[in-house]
Design an enzyme around this catalytic site. Sequence first.
Site, PDB file in Angstrom:
ATOM      1  N   ARG A   1       4.446  28.964  27.129  1.00  0.00           N
ATOM      2  CA  ARG A   1       5.583  28.196  26.560  1.00  0.00           C
ATOM      3  C   ARG A   1       5.121  27.452  25.644  1.00  0.00           C
ATOM      4  O   ARG A   1       4.042  26.674  25.565  1.00  0.00           O
ATOM      5  CB  ARG A   1       6.480  27.459  27.619  1.00  0.00           C
ATOM      6  CG  ARG A   1       7.244  28.261  28.698  1.00  0.00           C
ATOM      7  CD  ARG A   1       8.316  28.973  27.996  1.00  0.00           C
ATOM      8  NE  ARG A   1       9.396  29.512  29.229  1.00  0.00           N
ATOM      9  CZ  ARG A   1       9.128  31.093  29.393  1.00  0.00           C
ATOM     10  NH1 ARG A   1       8.122  31.445  28.904  1.00  0.00           N
ATOM     11  NH2 ARG A   1       9.699  31.322  30.322  1.00  0.00           N
TER      12      ARG A   1
ATOM     13  N   GLU B   1      12.106  27.797  19.611  1.00  0.00           N
ATOM     14  CA  GLU B   1      12.103  29.305  19.321  1.00  0.00           C
ATOM     15  C   GLU B   1      13.492  29.462  18.712  1.00  0.00           C
ATOM     16  O   GLU B   1      14.420  29.377  19.413  1.00  0.00           O
ATOM     17  CB  GLU B   1      11.857  30.102  20.498  1.00  0.00           C
ATOM     18  CG  GLU B   1      10.350  30.040  20.877  1.00  0.00           C
ATOM     19  CD  GLU B   1       9.964  30.745  21.970  1.00  0.00           C
ATOM     20  OE1 GLU B   1      10.847  31.688  22.644  1.00  0.00           O
ATOM     21  OE2 GLU B   1       8.681  30.549  22.318  1.00  0.00           O
TER      22      GLU B   1
ATOM     23  N   HIS C   1       7.762  35.845  20.616  1.00  0.00           N
ATOM     24  CA  HIS C   1       7.802  35.951  22.144  1.00  0.00           C
ATOM     25  C   HIS C   1       7.938  37.279  22.538  1.00  0.00           C
ATOM     26  O   HIS C   1       9.091  37.658  23.109  1.00  0.00           O
ATOM     27  CB  HIS C   1       8.748  34.869  22.280  1.00  0.00           C
ATOM     28  CG  HIS C   1       9.091  34.351  24.009  1.00  0.00           C
ATOM     29  ND1 HIS C   1       9.341  33.050  24.446  1.00  0.00           N
ATOM     30  CD2 HIS C   1       8.346  34.967  25.116  1.00  0.00           C
ATOM     31  CE1 HIS C   1       9.124  33.130  25.564  1.00  0.00           C
ATOM     32  NE2 HIS C   1       8.513  34.263  26.168  1.00  0.00           N
TER      33      HIS C   1
HETATM   34  C1  DGY Z   1       9.077  35.296  31.001  1.00  0.00           C
HETATM   35  O1  DGY Z   1       9.534  36.082  31.668  1.00  0.00           O
HETATM   36  O2  DGY Z   1       9.215  34.042  31.384  1.00  0.00           O
HETATM   37  C2  DGY Z   1       8.917  35.395  29.673  1.00  0.00           C
HETATM   38  O3  DGY Z   1       8.504  34.575  28.756  1.00  0.00           O
HETATM   39  C3  DGY Z   1       9.755  36.569  28.901  1.00  0.00           C
HETATM   40  O4  DGY Z   1       9.410  37.604  29.615  1.00  0.00           O
END
Ligand code: DGY
Length: 325
Positions: free
Chosen positions: A238, A267, A286
């Site tokens: 993240r 983002e 992402h």
């Molecule tokens: C998640 O699943 O947490 C990812 O960041 C998106 O697939």
Amino acid sequence: MSKPKVLITRVVPQEGIAMLREECEVDLWEEDRPIPRDLLLEKVRDIDGLYSLLTERVDDELLDAAPNLRVVSNMAVGYDNIDVAACTRRGIPIGHTPGVLTETTADLAFALILAGARRLGESERFVRAGKWTTWSPMLFLGQDVYGATLGIVGMGRIGVAVARRALAFGMRVLHFDTLPHPELEVMSGLRAVSFDTLLAQADFVSIHVPLTETTRKMFSTEQFKRMKRTAVVVNTARGPIVDQAALYIALRDGEIGYAALDVTDPEPIHMDDPLLTLDNCLIVPHIGSASVATRTRMATMAAENLLAGLRGERLPHCVNRNVYG
Ligand code: DGY
């Protein structure tokens, strides 16, 4: 009997939508941008189930606006967009999609490790800019992955899957986690170390912790200063785990060598973010879990969670199991 009403906040693989259409009245947001907040608060007014993505903030405000809501199903393994305590207080179970995206996300993390090592972003831009005039012995010299040290921060499923790849590439693997991982004892070639040791010794640092109040800005000025000047930082977890302003300075001033990021804060990254001016920074939007097979499985798994909640059954993959008492 009338069907339960659900809101799906974006177009997801058809298989997941079809499962919900069989049993529910579906409101599907078809635009490829998040539902504006005001409209989202209106749309949840009479829904029984919310099929959300990491772009929706599920908090007290939203839950207050949705008095009939019985279940939230997030099509992601991460759920930092959801106020878990607020849902639990209201007896609302939260579903997520662990396991199915592990290998796909580890593939992208490893792709970013290789891209950072071999400067793929810069060299691809160089070709497109028409600057490739001859083979050159000094062009885009990078780092070897073979024989280098990878430091993995966070040894959950994805961290372990990245470690497997690294060992196969002949890397030495150090890892740091605040939780014990007895399952790792069967994997030879791994060494658990302190966070500081990992920062000091790793040629590549790959981040795999969830975003929590403890991990927010876990990587900032101090941590970058402790790393090798050639270190490559890879983040597929993240964005806010990395202090982005500090990362820019560390990259600009050569305190570290390279960053390869699948996630940013915010983002999408603002187009005037100074990181975008740096050659030693590669950013992708992402896409860690973005393979056809994995996104399809995530979509059906999220649908299974939502349907279970609507039927009053336990969710197969529930974040707040304490909601069941
Ligand atoms: C998640 O699943 O947490 C990812 O960041 C998106 O697939």
